[in-house]
Design a protein around this motif. Sequence first.
Motif, PDB file in Angstrom:
ATOM      1  N   HIS A 291     -59.607   9.711  40.301  1.00 56.76           N
ATOM      2  CA  HIS A 291     -59.520  10.464  38.776  1.00 56.76           C
ATOM      3  C   HIS A 291     -60.450   9.996  37.841  1.00 56.76           C
ATOM      4  N   GLN A 292     -61.010   9.042  38.138  1.00 57.09           N
ATOM      5  CA  GLN A 292     -62.613   8.733  37.245  1.00 57.09           C
ATOM      6  C   GLN A 292     -63.276   9.204  37.405  1.00 57.09           C
ATOM      7  N   LYS A 293     -63.490  10.217  38.801  1.00 59.27           N
ATOM      8  CA  LYS A 293     -64.697  10.773  39.303  1.00 59.27           C
ATOM      9  C   LYS A 293     -63.977  12.228  38.549  1.00 59.27           C
ATOM     10  N   LYS A 294     -63.022  13.031  39.211  1.00 59.20           N
ATOM     11  CA  LYS A 294     -62.882  14.150  38.491  1.00 59.20           C
ATOM     12  C   LYS A 294     -62.699  14.048  36.871  1.00 59.20           C
ATOM     13  N   ILE A 295     -62.715  12.843  35.944  1.00 58.98           N
ATOM     14  CA  ILE A 295     -63.337  12.802  34.602  1.00 58.98           C
ATOM     15  C   ILE A 295     -64.533  12.647  34.230  1.00 58.98           C
ATOM     16  N   GLU A 296     -65.286  12.237  34.945  1.00 58.54           N
ATOM     17  CA  GLU A 296     -66.819  12.323  35.103  1.00 58.54           C
ATOM     18  C   GLU A 296     -67.060  13.635  35.215  1.00 58.54           C
ATOM     19  N   GLU A 297     -66.752  14.182  36.095  1.00 59.97           N
ATOM     20  CA  GLU A 297     -67.381  15.647  36.220  1.00 59.97           C
ATOM     21  C   GLU A 297     -67.210  16.674  35.675  1.00 59.97           C
ATOM     22  N   GLU A 298     -65.566  16.395  34.894  1.00 60.76           N
ATOM     23  CA  GLU A 298     -65.006  17.390  33.444  1.00 60.76           C
ATOM     24  C   GLU A 298     -65.746  16.859  32.546  1.00 60.76           C
ATOM     25  N   LEU A 299     -66.378  15.284  31.782  1.00 65.75           N
ATOM     26  CA  LEU A 299     -67.413  15.151  31.020  1.00 65.75           C
ATOM     27  C   LEU A 299     -68.478  16.181  31.337  1.00 65.75           C
ATOM     28  N   ILE A 300     -68.797  16.674  32.542  1.00 66.08           N
ATOM     29  CA  ILE A 300     -70.348  16.793  32.497  1.00 66.08           C
ATOM     30  C   ILE A 300     -70.593  18.140  32.367  1.00 66.08           C
ATOM     31  N   ILE A 301     -69.349  18.860  33.154  1.00 66.02           N
ATOM     32  CA  ILE A 301     -69.434  20.653  32.467  1.00 66.02           C
ATOM     33  C   ILE A 301     -69.174  20.356  31.561  1.00 66.02           C
ATOM     34  N   ALA A 302     -68.132  19.783  30.381  1.00 68.73           N
ATOM     35  CA  ALA A 302     -68.063  19.659  28.911  1.00 68.73           C
ATOM     36  C   ALA A 302     -69.634  19.698  28.293  1.00 68.73           C
ATOM     37  N   LYS A 303     -70.275  18.809  28.799  1.00 75.10           N
ATOM     38  CA  LYS A 303     -71.465  17.956  28.163  1.00 75.10           C
ATOM     39  C   LYS A 303     -72.336  19.549  28.443  1.00 75.10           C
TER      40      LYS A 303
END
Length: 532
Positions: A291-303
Amino acid sequence: MVKNTESLSAFLLHFLERLNSNESIEKKVTESLMDICVYCGFKRGFVYQTDGFRYFYLKETVGNDDNLLKPRFEMSEMTKQRLDHGRGRNKPFYANLSKDTPAADAVILDFYKTKSLLIRQFEDTEGKVIGFIGFADRVQTGLFTDEELRTIHLVLGSLSKEVAVREYKEREVRASKTLGSIMNNMGVDIYVNSFDSHDMLYANESMAAPYGGIKHFEGKKCWQALYTDKTGECEFCPKKHLIDENGLPTKVYSWDYQRPFDKCWFRVFSAAFAWIDGQMAHVITSVDIDHQKKIEEELIIAKEKAENLDRLKSAFLANMSHEIRTPLNSIVGFASLLAESDDKEERQEYISIMQENTSLLLQLISDILDLSKIEAGTLDFNMGHLNVRALCEDIIRNYDIKQDKPVPVVLAPNLPDYRIYSDKKRLMQVITNFINNALKFTNEGQVLLEYHLKEDTNEIEFSVTDTGMGIAPDKVEMVFDRFVKLNTFSKGTGLGLSICRSIVEHLNGVIGVESELGVGSRFWFTHPYETE
């Protein structure tokens, strides 16, 4: 009742033989309690044993038909006086209630609710009382002889050792169950393998479950249990990070790992330590961080999206400042010339130029408004039933009355009637944009509008084909991006095709282009063939 020496010896021999038998500890204790009650004349016998934390529990009892004995009591209820039983520790305590009974003994008798009591406590290796063996309500009131007391002391000492051994075994079981419960419910996967041989030594339930259970790990090397494509030690094995040059454990090593069969991410911690048999072992603890990895990926995409939006905004402002200024300058400039000119033809030319730039400015403002609505997700769509051929005929009629178009705009003949559920205004906007772009780059030939049903996907494909200059292969993929103008001398904002793509995608279609330099281009999009 005073027993003779022969009977005492026989009783003692029989008692010790039972304790050394292969019967269950529960049966040996219960039968021993009964024998002592019968031999010494007590009505009831009992064993209290600690739970290791808070209580003494009534473990076994005989003759307690009236349930007079407490099923349990807290350790805190046992005062030092009661623990010592008024005598030296590890010696039987015996008392009968009478007018001559010492007050300290009377307190103990009252605690067990009896008028006569024979009791012996047993302790662990640290001297902590872990239980009691006792007998209450003796029929005779006389005292025991010294020989009887020695026999009783020997009997109770042997029995207490047997019960103490059981307590240690139960402690081991409790500790094992407690440790197992902790290991299986702490929310992490754990496994242990031999540091040298890599043999699997342990895996908790959460670690074993995805692999089909603990059986999967038995008798295997760690790489055999975890992977299907490895025949030896993993190239990324962290062993070298876990011991120093003297072979002694060092610090914990951690890394992120993706499980091969389900692609789930874990944060893994490895350490070296001594296993129960003395060998050096490798313990691996992993925590689910998917779940943390998915959030990190989402944050990277959002950035990246935010950075891209920032670039788009800068490009938007730069483009708009230029695109708006150009027609406005023309309008203002020719308006001034118009006021100063008396020549009718010259004035008419100025008016035409001003009208052309006014239309361009109006289209620019319209595109900007549509783009802002698309960004905000508020672009309006008014869905309804419409006839596809009638829609295309209406569009063609608008171009028939235009006298300044460089080539004819025609509708393919013999097109079938289809009805779809869509937004007429937005479909016209997309097709009109395709045609206008085609007319900008086509000086001879024609611009053809057509459509057909794609039965394999149940979609209608609309297309506008021209015979113009075409698009270079390396530029084809760019035409639907914002502010892209492949010909800088052509009129327009570079927003139209980008808006078309957003409209088509909102209508659940796909947009595309096929082009060849010097031959022409074909812009197309699909629309679901749904009547409602």
